[in-house]
Write a protein that holds these residues in place. Structure first.
Motif, mmCIF file in Angstrom:
data_model
loop_
_atom_site.group_PDB
_atom_site.id
_atom_site.type_symbol
_atom_site.label_atom_id
_atom_site.label_comp_id
_atom_site.label_asym_id
_atom_site.label_seq_id
_atom_site.Cartn_x
_atom_site.Cartn_y
_atom_site.Cartn_z
ATOM 1 N N TRP A 1 0.990 -1.093 -0.001
ATOM 2 C CA TRP A 1 -0.064 -0.104 -0.179
ATOM 3 C C TRP A 1 0.860 1.335 -0.041
ATOM 4 O O TRP A 1 0.630 2.155 -0.817
ATOM 5 C CB TRP A 1 -0.798 0.030 1.200
ATOM 6 N N TRP A 2 2.126 1.220 0.943
ATOM 7 C CA TRP A 2 2.740 2.430 0.925
ATOM 8 C C TRP A 2 3.345 2.582 -0.328
ATOM 9 O O TRP A 2 3.670 3.950 -0.886
ATOM 10 C CB TRP A 2 3.765 2.206 1.921
ATOM 11 N N GLN A 3 4.026 1.500 -1.161
ATOM 12 C CA GLN A 3 4.752 1.517 -2.226
ATOM 13 C C GLN A 3 3.606 2.558 -3.417
ATOM 14 O O GLN A 3 3.950 3.327 -4.243
ATOM 15 C CB GLN A 3 5.034 0.357 -2.844
ATOM 16 N N ARG A 4 2.527 2.066 -3.366
ATOM 17 C CA ARG A 4 1.545 2.410 -4.316
ATOM 18 C C ARG A 4 1.226 3.975 -4.132
ATOM 19 O O ARG A 4 1.170 4.944 -4.912
ATOM 20 C CB ARG A 4 0.342 1.670 -4.497
ATOM 21 N N MET A 5 0.879 4.170 -2.704
ATOM 22 C CA MET A 5 0.726 5.610 -2.487
ATOM 23 C C MET A 5 2.056 6.537 -2.615
ATOM 24 O O MET A 5 1.657 7.551 -3.060
ATOM 25 C CB MET A 5 0.495 5.614 -0.785
ATOM 26 N N ASP A 6 3.249 6.194 -2.318
ATOM 27 C CA ASP A 6 4.282 6.836 -2.566
ATOM 28 C C ASP A 6 4.310 7.262 -4.195
ATOM 29 O O ASP A 6 4.453 8.379 -4.491
ATOM 30 C CB ASP A 6 5.537 6.195 -2.301
ATOM 31 N N GLU A 7 3.884 6.208 -5.135
ATOM 32 C CA GLU A 7 3.987 6.547 -6.561
ATOM 33 C C GLU A 7 2.807 7.378 -6.913
ATOM 34 O O GLU A 7 3.144 8.313 -7.482
ATOM 35 C CB GLU A 7 3.671 4.877 -7.212
ATOM 36 N N ALA A 8 1.681 7.246 -6.096
ATOM 37 C CA ALA A 8 0.613 8.289 -6.460
ATOM 38 C C ALA A 8 0.815 9.837 -6.119
ATOM 39 O O ALA A 8 0.838 10.618 -6.819
ATOM 40 C CB ALA A 8 -0.656 7.728 -5.692
ATOM 41 N N ALA B 1 -8.808 11.091 21.479
ATOM 42 C CA ALA B 1 -7.851 12.346 21.920
ATOM 43 C C ALA B 1 -6.539 11.866 21.504
ATOM 44 O O ALA B 1 -5.612 12.636 21.071
ATOM 45 C CB ALA B 1 -7.989 12.533 23.276
ATOM 46 N N LYS B 2 -6.090 10.618 21.441
ATOM 47 C CA LYS B 2 -4.767 10.505 21.190
ATOM 48 C C LYS B 2 -4.599 10.598 19.760
ATOM 49 O O LYS B 2 -3.326 10.759 19.226
ATOM 50 C CB LYS B 2 -4.466 8.804 21.664
ATOM 51 N N ILE B 3 -5.565 10.307 18.675
ATOM 52 C CA ILE B 3 -5.351 10.212 17.294
ATOM 53 C C ILE B 3 -5.469 11.805 17.000
ATOM 54 O O ILE B 3 -4.391 11.962 16.134
ATOM 55 C CB ILE B 3 -6.559 9.530 16.761
ATOM 56 N N GLU B 4 -6.208 12.865 17.736
ATOM 57 C CA GLU B 4 -6.119 14.069 17.438
ATOM 58 C C GLU B 4 -5.104 14.839 17.781
ATOM 59 O O GLU B 4 -4.806 16.057 17.386
ATOM 60 C CB GLU B 4 -7.420 14.690 17.960
ATOM 61 N N ALA B 5 -4.383 14.101 18.739
ATOM 62 C CA ALA B 5 -2.895 14.981 19.059
ATOM 63 C C ALA B 5 -1.841 14.721 18.013
ATOM 64 O O ALA B 5 -0.790 15.615 18.136
ATOM 65 C CB ALA B 5 -2.510 14.167 20.308
ATOM 66 N N VAL B 6 -2.241 14.203 16.878
ATOM 67 C CA VAL B 6 -1.014 14.112 15.541
ATOM 68 C C VAL B 6 -1.749 14.628 14.485
ATOM 69 O O VAL B 6 -2.908 14.489 14.161
ATOM 70 C CB VAL B 6 -0.877 12.506 15.664
ATOM 71 N N ASN B 7 -1.058 15.516 13.745
ATOM 72 C CA ASN B 7 -1.334 15.911 12.786
ATOM 73 C C ASN B 7 -0.662 15.474 11.301
ATOM 74 O O ASN B 7 0.246 14.593 11.488
ATOM 75 C CB ASN B 7 -0.742 17.610 12.543
ATOM 76 N N SER B 8 -1.281 15.710 10.331
ATOM 77 C CA SER B 8 -0.789 15.059 8.987
ATOM 78 C C SER B 8 0.584 15.890 8.797
ATOM 79 O O SER B 8 0.847 17.021 9.219
ATOM 80 C CB SER B 8 -1.910 15.265 7.899
ATOM 81 N N ALA B 9 1.144 15.369 7.564
ATOM 82 C CA ALA B 9 2.398 15.916 7.249
ATOM 83 C C ALA B 9 2.160 17.380 6.401
ATOM 84 O O ALA B 9 0.901 17.207 5.699
ATOM 85 C CB ALA B 9 3.196 14.932 6.303
ATOM 86 N N ALA B 10 2.927 18.218 6.372
ATOM 87 C CA ALA B 10 2.568 19.264 5.629
ATOM 88 C C ALA B 10 2.903 19.250 4.272
ATOM 89 O O ALA B 10 2.177 19.754 3.224
ATOM 90 C CB ALA B 10 3.509 20.341 6.152
ATOM 91 N N THR B 11 3.727 18.193 3.781
ATOM 92 C CA THR B 11 4.290 17.978 2.449
ATOM 93 C C THR B 11 4.465 16.393 2.314
ATOM 94 O O THR B 11 4.834 15.861 3.430
ATOM 95 C CB THR B 11 5.346 18.819 1.878
ATOM 96 N N TRP B 12 4.373 16.176 1.101
ATOM 97 C CA TRP B 12 4.835 14.611 1.022
ATOM 98 C C TRP B 12 6.640 14.412 0.752
ATOM 99 O O TRP B 12 6.947 15.360 -0.120
ATOM 100 C CB TRP B 12 4.151 14.189 -0.196
ATOM 101 N N SER B 13 7.022 13.785 1.579
ATOM 102 C CA SER B 13 8.393 13.488 1.579
ATOM 103 C C SER B 13 8.924 12.143 0.625
ATOM 104 O O SER B 13 8.505 11.202 1.088
ATOM 105 C CB SER B 13 9.070 13.410 2.767
ATOM 106 N N ARG B 14 9.634 12.496 -0.295
ATOM 107 C CA ARG B 14 9.960 11.319 -1.304
ATOM 108 C C ARG B 14 10.846 10.460 -0.460
ATOM 109 O O ARG B 14 11.661 10.693 0.197
ATOM 110 C CB ARG B 14 10.609 11.961 -2.575
ATOM 111 N N LEU C 1 1.704 11.682 5.397
ATOM 112 C CA LEU C 1 0.821 12.044 3.993
ATOM 113 C C LEU C 1 0.220 13.640 4.116
ATOM 114 O O LEU C 1 -0.095 13.910 5.300
ATOM 115 C CB LEU C 1 -0.269 11.295 3.778
ATOM 116 N N PRO C 2 0.321 14.310 3.132
ATOM 117 C CA PRO C 2 -0.181 15.776 3.194
ATOM 118 C C PRO C 2 -1.742 15.738 3.184
ATOM 119 O O PRO C 2 -2.276 16.045 1.964
ATOM 120 C CB PRO C 2 0.538 16.490 2.095
ATOM 121 N N GLY D 1 6.680 18.443 -2.779
ATOM 122 C CA GLY D 1 5.697 17.631 -2.003
ATOM 123 C C GLY D 1 4.544 18.088 -1.762
ATOM 124 O O GLY D 1 3.642 17.755 -0.853
ATOM 125 N N ARG D 2 3.825 19.214 -2.453
ATOM 126 C CA ARG D 2 2.572 20.107 -2.099
ATOM 127 C C ARG D 2 1.592 19.315 -3.020
ATOM 128 O O ARG D 2 2.085 19.341 -4.343
ATOM 129 C CB ARG D 2 2.800 21.321 -2.456
#
Length: 234
Positions: free
Chosen positions: A147-154, A220-233, A183-184, A163-164
């Protein structure tokens, strides 16, 4: 990032109110049990057409019924958007036809399925302000190695040199910090909190007494984490 928690939520109505207060929720068309509580207690909410449940059960989506429901609620101030009906393992032509039939007076979000082409992802991202990313086909399990391989390709296919992303992405069933923190995404959803509130073992010997409190701890534990600002290759 907006964290949308899937409903319905188990427990008493009091504990459900306790969990929903001030949060963001996703309400699936086949299970609208908590909708009026969501509308009263949540900051905002989105509608899910139920295609994933239909796909898993082998049923057929009531497109007209879903549209009528969306039309009824589209003016509520907490309503953010509705997922446009889709066929999870259908062809691109199947899903494009459903997009073409979506009414312009309901804010809709199309779904790009991971078995579809990157050309379709780019097209959707250039035409819509929000696009939902759906795990499907051999990539139906978010977070797996393939899944990660496909998402990275996308992401490589559509993000710019910094990475925006070209639009706001929503991650379907991606409200796992190990996933969305890389992920952004502008938003993501899952039923993690509501489904696992009954799993007492995860709390050890210090178990919150109500299902609503247990769900709130997970959320609350989920909400304490934010998404990535950009995608890092990688």
């Amino acid at each position: 990032m907006i964290h949308y928690h899937g409903t319905p939520v188990s427990g008493t109505r009091t504990s459900v109110v306790e969990f929903l207060r001030g949060r963001h929720a996703l309400v699936p068309f086949p299970r609208r049990d908590d909708l009026h509580l969501v509308a009263e207690m949540c900051q905002s909410f989105v509608f899910d057409n139920g295609a994933f449940s239909v796909w898993k059960s082998g049923g057929k989506l009531d497109v007209k019924g879903y549209l009528d429901w969306c039309f009824e609620w589209r003016r509520h101030p907490g309503f953010d958007w509705a997922l446009i009906p889709d066929v999870i393992e259908g062809t691109e032509e199947d899903n494009d036809a459903l997009l073409a039939d979506w009414p312009s007076d309901i804010r809709g979000v199309p779904v790009w399925h991971m078995h579809e082409s990157f050309d379709r992802l780019a097209k959707l991202a250039n035409e819509w302000d929000v696009v939902a990313l759906g795990s499907s086909g051999q990539w139906s399990s978010p977070g797996s190695a393939s899944w990660w391989q496909r998402m990275d390709e996308a992401m490589e296919a559509v993000c710019d040199e910094h990475g925006r992303p070209p639009c706001r992405f929503h991650g379907l069933r991606m409200l796992n910090p190990k996933v969305f923190s890389r992920l952004p995404l502008a938003s993501a959803d899952s039923t993690n909190a509501s489904m696992n509130a009954g799993s007492l073992d995860r709390f050890g010997i210090y178990v919150p007494p109500t299902a609503g409190q247990r769900a709130a701890v997970i959320a609350a534990k989920i909400e304490a984490v934010n998404s990535a600002a950009t995608w890092s290759r990688v």
